[in-house]
Design a protein around this motif. Structure first.
Motif, PDB file in Angstrom:
ATOM      1  N   TYR A  26     116.105  43.066  26.127  1.00  0.00           N
ATOM      2  CA  TYR A  26     115.494  42.087  25.219  1.00  0.00           C
ATOM      3  C   TYR A  26     116.394  41.859  24.008  1.00  0.00           C
ATOM      4  N   PRO A  27     117.306  40.898  24.072  1.00  0.00           N
ATOM      5  CA  PRO A  27     118.223  40.665  22.948  1.00  0.00           C
ATOM      6  C   PRO A  27     117.516  40.160  21.689  1.00  0.00           C
ATOM      7  N   GLU A  28     116.255  39.763  21.812  1.00  0.00           N
ATOM      8  CA  GLU A  28     115.488  39.311  20.648  1.00  0.00           C
ATOM      9  C   GLU A  28     115.111  40.476  19.732  1.00  0.00           C
ATOM     10  N   VAL A  29     115.084  41.692  20.274  1.00  0.00           N
ATOM     11  CA  VAL A  29     114.765  42.873  19.476  1.00  0.00           C
ATOM     12  C   VAL A  29     116.037  43.285  18.747  1.00  0.00           C
ATOM     13  N   ALA A  30     115.999  43.216  17.415  1.00  0.00           N
ATOM     14  CA  ALA A  30     117.188  43.532  16.612  1.00  0.00           C
ATOM     15  C   ALA A  30     117.410  45.031  16.512  1.00  0.00           C
ATOM     16  N   ALA A  31     116.322  45.780  16.427  1.00  0.00           N
ATOM     17  CA  ALA A  31     116.408  47.238  16.325  1.00  0.00           C
ATOM     18  C   ALA A  31     115.102  47.821  16.823  1.00  0.00           C
ATOM     19  N   ILE A  32     115.149  49.105  17.159  1.00  0.00           N
ATOM     20  CA  ILE A  32     113.939  49.793  17.601  1.00  0.00           C
ATOM     21  C   ILE A  32     114.006  51.231  17.121  1.00  0.00           C
ATOM     22  N   ASN A  33     112.870  51.727  16.640  1.00  0.00           N
ATOM     23  CA  ASN A  33     112.767  53.102  16.140  1.00  0.00           C
ATOM     24  C   ASN A  33     111.695  53.833  16.931  1.00  0.00           C
ATOM     25  N   PHE A  34     111.892  55.138  17.071  1.00  0.00           N
ATOM     26  CA  PHE A  34     110.847  55.992  17.635  1.00  0.00           C
ATOM     27  C   PHE A  34     110.495  57.051  16.606  1.00  0.00           C
ATOM     28  N   ASP A  35     109.227  57.092  16.219  1.00  0.00           N
ATOM     29  CA  ASP A  35     108.708  58.074  15.273  1.00  0.00           C
ATOM     30  C   ASP A  35     107.907  59.102  16.069  1.00  0.00           C
ATOM     31  N   PRO A  36     108.462  60.306  16.287  1.00  0.00           N
ATOM     32  CA  PRO A  36     107.789  61.295  17.132  1.00  0.00           C
ATOM     33  C   PRO A  36     106.526  61.878  16.506  1.00  0.00           C
ATOM     34  N   ASN A 120     111.196  29.998  18.297  1.00  0.00           N
ATOM     35  CA  ASN A 120     112.077  29.059  18.975  1.00  0.00           C
ATOM     36  C   ASN A 120     113.534  29.484  18.799  1.00  0.00           C
ATOM     37  N   ASN A 121     114.366  28.644  18.211  1.00  0.00           N
ATOM     38  CA  ASN A 121     115.794  28.946  18.091  1.00  0.00           C
ATOM     39  C   ASN A 121     116.158  29.680  16.798  1.00  0.00           C
ATOM     40  N   ASN A 122     115.178  30.028  15.991  1.00  0.00           N
ATOM     41  CA  ASN A 122     115.463  30.674  14.709  1.00  0.00           C
ATOM     42  C   ASN A 122     115.348  32.188  14.749  1.00  0.00           C
ATOM     43  N   LEU A 123     115.130  32.741  15.926  1.00  0.00           N
ATOM     44  CA  LEU A 123     115.106  34.189  16.078  1.00  0.00           C
ATOM     45  C   LEU A 123     116.551  34.667  16.174  1.00  0.00           C
ATOM     46  N   VAL A 124     116.925  35.614  15.339  1.00  0.00           N
ATOM     47  CA  VAL A 124     118.302  36.107  15.319  1.00  0.00           C
ATOM     48  C   VAL A 124     118.502  37.028  16.520  1.00  0.00           C
ATOM     49  N   THR A 125     119.445  36.668  17.364  1.00  0.00           N
ATOM     50  CA  THR A 125     119.772  37.485  18.532  1.00  0.00           C
ATOM     51  C   THR A 125     121.280  37.598  18.633  1.00  0.00           C
ATOM     52  N   GLU A 126     121.711  38.688  19.209  1.00  0.00           N
ATOM     53  CA  GLU A 126     123.134  38.838  19.471  1.00  0.00           C
ATOM     54  C   GLU A 126     123.370  38.331  20.879  1.00  0.00           C
TER      55      GLU A 126
END
Length: 173
Positions: A26-36, A120-126
């Motif tokens: 999912y290139p739309e997800v800029a970052a992801i964290n896991f809080d245990p 739409n097209n304004n989501l920052v993706t790499e």
């Protein structure tokens, strides 16, 4: 893409693999964290403009109702669904928090698709190479399996993953 994590705990390897797979799929997800401690996944999305309060409230309402309807249709409960945002220069950074124990891969797809449609097209993706349908299905199945393995684990590493210049980087605290 291969991954090697030199940790002693297999739960950490599963968690790292899950975060990497989500960012790759999912290139739309800029970052992801896991809080245990809280057993939460935090998905970060970036919007290339400043959202005003009523736009954020509309997004939150759509997100919550979509997840609620999905879970109702699937006969499941969810525990934690939170949406936070902050403005940074001309960007809006939006974080969706979901508890690991009730989250499933299909819901991740639903959340990402909702952001894709809403922004739409304004989501920052790499940029990334587009996968063929079979590769996407395999990646989503892998995410589902790793997510199931994370449920109820006693992993104690807080993980943070993001994309930079075509690479996925994962850090632990």
């Amino acid at each position: 893409m291969g991954v090697c994590y030199k940790g002693k705990n297999n739960d950490v390897n599963s968690s790292v693999g899950l975060l990497i797979s989500i960012l790759v799929c999912y290139p739309e997800v800029a970052a992801i964290n896991f809080d245990p401690e809280k057993q939460l996944l935090r998905f970060t999305f970036m919007y290339s403009k400043v959202l005003i309060d009523n736009e954020l409230n509309d997004l939150k309402a759509r997100l919550l109702s979509s997840i609620e309807v999905y879970n109702l249709l699937e006969g499941k409960d969810n525990n934690v669904i939170l949406l936070n945002s902050q403005i940074c220069d001309n960007l809006t950074i939006i974080e969706v928090q979901r508890d690991v124990n009730t989250l499933v891969q299909e819901e991740i797809t639903l959340i990402v698709e909702l952001f894709r449609q809403y922004f739409n097209n304004n989501l920052v993706t790499e940029g990334y190479d587009y996968y063929i349908e079979e590769e996407i299905v395999a990646q989503e199945e892998m995410i589902g399996h790793m997510l199931e393995r994370m449920k109820g684990t006693s992993q104690d590493k807080y993980l943070f993953a993001f994309r930079e210049e075509g690479k996925v980087l994962v850090f632990d605290k």
